[in-house]
Design a protein around this motif. Structure first.
Motif, PDB file in Angstrom:
ATOM      1  N   UNK A   1     -24.221   9.535  -8.226  1.00  0.00           N
ATOM      2  CA  UNK A   1     -23.603   9.300  -6.914  1.00  0.00           C
ATOM      3  C   UNK A   1     -22.895   7.950  -6.848  1.00  0.00           C
ATOM      4  N   UNK A   2     -23.340   6.978  -7.646  1.00  0.00           N
ATOM      5  CA  UNK A   2     -22.705   5.658  -7.634  1.00  0.00           C
ATOM      6  C   UNK A   2     -21.276   5.703  -8.153  1.00  0.00           C
ATOM      7  N   UNK A   3     -20.950   6.730  -8.955  1.00  0.00           N
ATOM      8  CA  UNK A   3     -19.646   6.776  -9.609  1.00  0.00           C
ATOM      9  C   UNK A   3     -18.765   7.917  -9.108  1.00  0.00           C
ATOM     10  N   UNK A   4     -19.158   8.520  -8.007  1.00  0.00           N
ATOM     11  CA  UNK A   4     -18.352   9.599  -7.437  1.00  0.00           C
ATOM     12  C   UNK A   4     -16.945   9.130  -7.068  1.00  0.00           C
ATOM     13  N   UNK A   5     -16.824   7.875  -6.687  1.00  0.00           N
ATOM     14  CA  UNK A   5     -15.521   7.370  -6.243  1.00  0.00           C
ATOM     15  C   UNK A   5     -14.517   7.290  -7.392  1.00  0.00           C
ATOM     16  N   UNK A   6     -14.992   7.395  -8.644  1.00  0.00           N
ATOM     17  CA  UNK A   6     -14.089   7.347  -9.788  1.00  0.00           C
ATOM     18  C   UNK A   6     -13.365   8.671 -10.018  1.00  0.00           C
ATOM     19  N   UNK A   7     -13.805   9.703  -9.335  1.00  0.00           N
ATOM     20  CA  UNK A   7     -13.170  11.021  -9.482  1.00  0.00           C
ATOM     21  C   UNK A   7     -12.169  11.197  -8.340  1.00  0.00           C
ATOM     22  N   UNK A   8     -10.903  11.175  -8.674  1.00  0.00           N
ATOM     23  CA  UNK A   8      -9.865  11.262  -7.656  1.00  0.00           C
ATOM     24  C   UNK A   8      -9.783  12.631  -6.997  1.00  0.00           C
ATOM     25  N   UNK A   9      -9.374  12.636  -5.737  1.00  0.00           N
ATOM     26  CA  UNK A   9      -9.228  13.903  -5.004  1.00  0.00           C
ATOM     27  C   UNK A   9      -8.209  14.820  -5.668  1.00  0.00           C
ATOM     28  N   UNK A  10      -7.196  14.220  -6.297  1.00  0.00           N
ATOM     29  CA  UNK A  10      -6.176  15.041  -6.944  1.00  0.00           C
ATOM     30  C   UNK A  10      -6.757  15.827  -8.108  1.00  0.00           C
ATOM     31  N   UNK A  11      -7.702  15.214  -8.813  1.00  0.00           N
ATOM     32  CA  UNK A  11      -8.362  15.896  -9.925  1.00  0.00           C
ATOM     33  C   UNK A  11      -9.192  17.067  -9.398  1.00  0.00           C
ATOM     34  N   UNK A  12      -9.917  16.824  -8.326  1.00  0.00           N
ATOM     35  CA  UNK A  12     -10.760  17.872  -7.758  1.00  0.00           C
ATOM     36  C   UNK A  12      -9.908  19.036  -7.257  1.00  0.00           C
ATOM     37  N   UNK A  13      -8.771  18.718  -6.680  1.00  0.00           N
ATOM     38  CA  UNK A  13      -7.903  19.770  -6.152  1.00  0.00           C
ATOM     39  C   UNK A  13      -7.228  20.555  -7.270  1.00  0.00           C
ATOM     40  N   UNK A  14      -6.866  19.880  -8.345  1.00  0.00           N
ATOM     41  CA  UNK A  14      -6.154  20.541  -9.442  1.00  0.00           C
ATOM     42  C   UNK A  14      -7.092  21.367 -10.314  1.00  0.00           C
ATOM     43  N   UNK A  15      -8.176  20.760 -10.742  1.00  0.00           N
ATOM     44  CA  UNK A  15      -9.087  21.424 -11.692  1.00  0.00           C
ATOM     45  C   UNK A  15     -10.130  22.298 -10.994  1.00  0.00           C
ATOM     46  N   UNK A  16     -10.492  21.923  -9.777  1.00  0.00           N
ATOM     47  CA  UNK A  16     -11.554  22.601  -9.023  1.00  0.00           C
ATOM     48  C   UNK A  16     -12.817  22.775  -9.873  1.00  0.00           C
ATOM     49  N   UNK A  17     -13.321  21.678 -10.427  1.00  0.00           N
ATOM     50  CA  UNK A  17     -14.513  21.796 -11.264  1.00  0.00           C
ATOM     51  C   UNK A  17     -15.777  21.943 -10.425  1.00  0.00           C
ATOM     52  N   UNK A  18     -16.809  22.466 -11.055  1.00  0.00           N
ATOM     53  CA  UNK A  18     -18.139  22.445 -10.466  1.00  0.00           C
ATOM     54  C   UNK A  18     -18.626  20.998 -10.512  1.00  0.00           C
ATOM     55  N   UNK A  19     -19.015  20.444  -9.373  1.00  0.00           N
ATOM     56  CA  UNK A  19     -19.468  19.054  -9.298  1.00  0.00           C
ATOM     57  C   UNK A  19     -20.970  19.033  -9.044  1.00  0.00           C
TER      58      UNK A  19
END
Length: 552
Positions: free
Chosen positions: A128-146
């Motif tokens: 949880x400390x490093x969640x901010x390193x994952x950009x929203x654009x990455x989440x929107x493009x790849x749609x990975x399981x987090x």
């Protein structure tokens, strides 16, 4: 004449399930759980888990990943410090047939985003400390399981609206999951990104065979006994912790997890948990050696340490021996699964002075037992250079402990693995005793506290400043970090900048450890064709004094 001997000998002697099983380091945890089920495997704060419990958890992880659609060959990225979840990822992810990609938690969001996109990651296990390193654009493009690991010791806790809690995720998995053995030991097990020798990281692909042999090589070269107590001072995101998560399982040892390196905490754990082994860059060893003597009171047992990264100054090795620790120096690269060469002491070194012994120990040494070759060759002819300690050549490896290649980069792969050798890009000599010593680097990489820094990446950031006309970044010796970046800067006519302003500019674009620790306003020497002569710049700098803050 036809050679019938081989034909006759091989007739009917093909590989069978009974006599051939693909090598994989995942087997190590299976045996540890079978033979030493009740022995401690993981220690972290109040957490103490046995090998049987750890094996159950990694099978649950593998099962849950498969249930969520993860297929063999998919990449699963992890952004984790040295916590139990990171140990588990080294087994549970490959058990699902997926490829483990450990990402450097010290990098900036843009670098993390590049790696996630380049690997086409299907899932991310993140603290949880490093969640901010994952950009929203990455989440929107790849749609990975987090999958989010919530740790009470995290410095900051960020929320993931669509993330799944790690512990809850494990409850979905089957503790008796029939894990996926690699169909071939050449199958990929891990993807590790270099720090980028040309400013953009390369994805180094490991295979099961290499990871297995690298782990066993660590055990053999370190004379590691059964049930070592291993302190995780080395980040597991570095070359899979130099393959030690697998090595510790092979010896049914104890993983003492350390979320962030802290000198006083490390000394306390060494004493209270009776730590027997730890690894790290020279900066880790210097920090331990320079700590107040009271912090190591009560430690009566022997401790073995492995040192690698930038070549350790003899003074650092002397400090380690002064603590009563047994030190071994190793050398390797991301492309060789971490350490692939070692500098073993010889019997006649015992008659030498401490300074002489430290100087010999600081060499890169000889090949690991399970690595086929290490040589210093003429980069053009591939002929071995004389064993005179003077004639320079390029250090090259050959063997099973060399990467499969670079992900999606066939040209770079072919260049690195050409003519039957892996070309390290490091320049060195071979001594009359067969030991190798690095004398320079053909790549302008700076190794600071064990972290690789691309000078080109730093230069590109400096060039973004409108007042800068030309830059050159080189390594400056530092007694604490080994090396730190030093920037030579030429300003545009009529412009004025302070060193502090340039450093502040860099901090806006770079991870802290990549920011220059010194800025010099000076003429940058060039050849007649305009090429910058960095070798001349190196003569203009003095070693930096040890800084008090960590370059993170």
């Amino acid at each position: 004449m036809v050679d019938t001997h081989v034909t006759t000998l091989e007739n009917g002697l093909e590989r069978r399930d009974a006599n051939f099983v693909s090598l994989t380091p995942i087997d190590f945890i299976v045996r540890a759980a079978e033979v030493y089920a009740g022995r401690t495997a993981v220690v972290y704060g109040e957490i103490r888990r046995t090998w049987a419990e750890t094996y159950e958890r990694v099978r649950r992880l593998a099962s849950a990943l498969a249930m969520h659609g993860i297929q063999p060959g998919d990449v699963i990225s992890v952004l984790l410090p040295n916590t139990p979840a990171m140990v588990e990822a080294h087994f549970g992810i490959p058990m699902s047939g997926a490829v483990l990609s450990t990402l450097n938690t010290r990098l900036e969001t843009s670098a993390i985003g590049f790696m996630l996109n380049h690997s086409e990651t299907k899932a991310i296990i993140v603290d949880s400390e490093f969640l901010h390193l994952i950009g929203d654009d990455v989440l929107e493009t790849l749609r990975p399981l987090v999958i989010v690991v919530h740790d009470e010791f995290a410095a900051a806790k960020h929320d993931a609206p669509h993330g799944v809690d790690y512990e809850q995720f494990l409850t979905e998995g089957d503790p008796a999951f029939d894990w996926v053995r690699p169909r071939d030991e050449w199958d990929p097990i891990a993807l590790n990104y270099t720090s980028g020798t040309t400013g953009r990281p390369k994805g180094v692909v490991y295979h099961h065979r290499g990871a297995c042999l690298a782990a066993l090589g660590n055990i053999l070269e370190w004379d590691m006994p059964k049930h070592p107590v291993y302190l995780w001072t080395l980040p597991m995101f570095h070359c899979n912790g130099w393959c030690f998560p697998w090595a510790i399982a092979a010896r049914a040892g104890v993983n003492i997890c350390l979320r962030r390196f802290d000198v006083e905490t490390a000394w306390r754990l060494i004493r209270d948990e009776r730590v027997t082994h730890y690894c790290g860059a020279p900066v880790v060893h210097s920090a331990l050696a320079d700590a107040p003597a009271t912090w190591r009171e009560g430690i009566r047992h022997r401790v073995s340490t492995m040192i690698a990264g930038a070549a350790p100054p003899p003074v650092v090795l002397a400090k380690i021996h002064g603590m009563g620790f047994d030190a071994i120096h190793t050398y390797g690269l991301t492309e060789t699964y971490g350490p692939a060469a070692v500098c073993p002491p010889q019997e006649d070194w015992k008659s030498l002075t401490e300074e002489q012994t430290a100087d010999l120990t600081a060499r890169q040494g000889v090949r690991y037992l399970l690595q086929s070759s290490l040589a210093v060759l003429d980069p053009e002819t591939l002929e071995p250079v004389p064993r005179d300690g003077k004639t320079i050549g390029e250090l090259m490896f050959r063997g099973n402990m060399c990467m499969k290649g670079y992900l999606k980069d066939p040209d770079a792969t072919a260049q690195a693995l050409s003519d039957g050798w892996f070309r390290t890009g490091d320049i060195g000599v071979i001594m009359d005793d067969g030991y190798i010593r690095i004398s320079d680097r053909s790549k302008d990489i700076i190794i600071s506290g064990g972290e690789n820094i691309s000078s080109i990446e730093v230069e590109n950031v400096l060039y973004r400043h409108p007042a800068i006309a030309a830059v050159a970044v080189i390594a400056m010796p530092d007694e604490k970090w080994g090396e730190v970046p030093c920037a030579f800067v030429e300003l545009k006519e009529g412009k004025f900048l302070t060193a502090e302003e340039i450093i502040a500019h860099c901090r806006s674009f770079l991870a802290g450890y990549k920011v220059p620790k010194a800025v010099k306003f000076d003429r940058i020497p060039r050849t007649s064709t305009g090429k910058i002569q960095k070798f001349e710049l190196r003569t203009r700098i003095e070693p930096a004094q040890a800084s008090n803050s960590k370059p993170d």
